[in-house]
Design an enzyme around this catalytic site. Sequence first.
Site, PDB file in Angstrom:
ATOM      1  CB  CYS A  99      -0.895  -0.018   1.240  1.00 31.87           C
ATOM      2  SG  CYS A  99      -1.887   1.481   1.451  1.00 31.87           S
ATOM      3  CB  CYS A 102      -0.185   2.363   5.685  1.00 31.15           C
ATOM      4  SG  CYS A 102      -0.867   0.766   5.184  1.00 31.15           S
ATOM      5  CB  CYS A 148      -4.838  -0.750   2.635  1.00 28.29           C
ATOM      6  SG  CYS A 148      -3.530  -1.076   3.842  1.00 28.29           S
ATOM      7  CB  CYS A 151      -4.139   2.824   6.118  1.00 27.15           C
ATOM      8  SG  CYS A 151      -3.955   2.708   4.327  1.00 27.15           S
ATOM      9  CB  CYS A 171      -8.878  -4.703 -11.602  1.00 26.90           C
ATOM     10  SG  CYS A 171      -8.594  -3.491 -12.893  1.00 26.90           S
TER      11      CYS A 171
END
Length: 182
Positions: A99, A102, A148, A151, A171
């Site tokens: 991510c 984070c 995510c 976060c 995707c």
Amino acid sequence: MKVLYAMILTGLMGLTSCAQQEASTELSLTTAAAGDAPLEEATLEELNNAALQDTVVKTEQEWRKALTPEQYYVLREEGTERAFDNAYDSNKKRGIYACAACGNPMFSSKTKFDSGTGWPSFYAPISEKQVKEVQDRALGVLRTEVECARCGSHIGHVFPDGPKPTGLRYCLNSVALNFKAK
């Protein structure tokens, strides 16, 4: 009003571009996944433990300061980047995709494949603990959003038209990811 109209138009283009594709038996699994050795168990355990130790919570002002405008648009406002014009759609290097907000490691090059959609696509996350799937009814269409798990940032969508063994196609937006080569 023009800004709102442009945002709606961009959202509609992203919706149709990353929409479900007809399942194809010709999906290429020879991109980044070819020749990748399986991740070692210790590595997976380390990734899971490191990433999910604590939830990341920031104010919108803190997110705006930490992210580029494009990252903020995708990660925090659930936007979509342009197809075929992004960093990782054609990336064939071995490594981990985390991510961008984070650092939570979410996807491995081992499960990356060429979906032909113009966005990086994967058939599975590193672990189900790394991602959160949420129903998305934006614009009156039911889709499954990928967030995510650490976060809550928007990463992309998952569709049931991917290759074996899962039949899924995650995707994702390149701008929502950071890639760390092995």
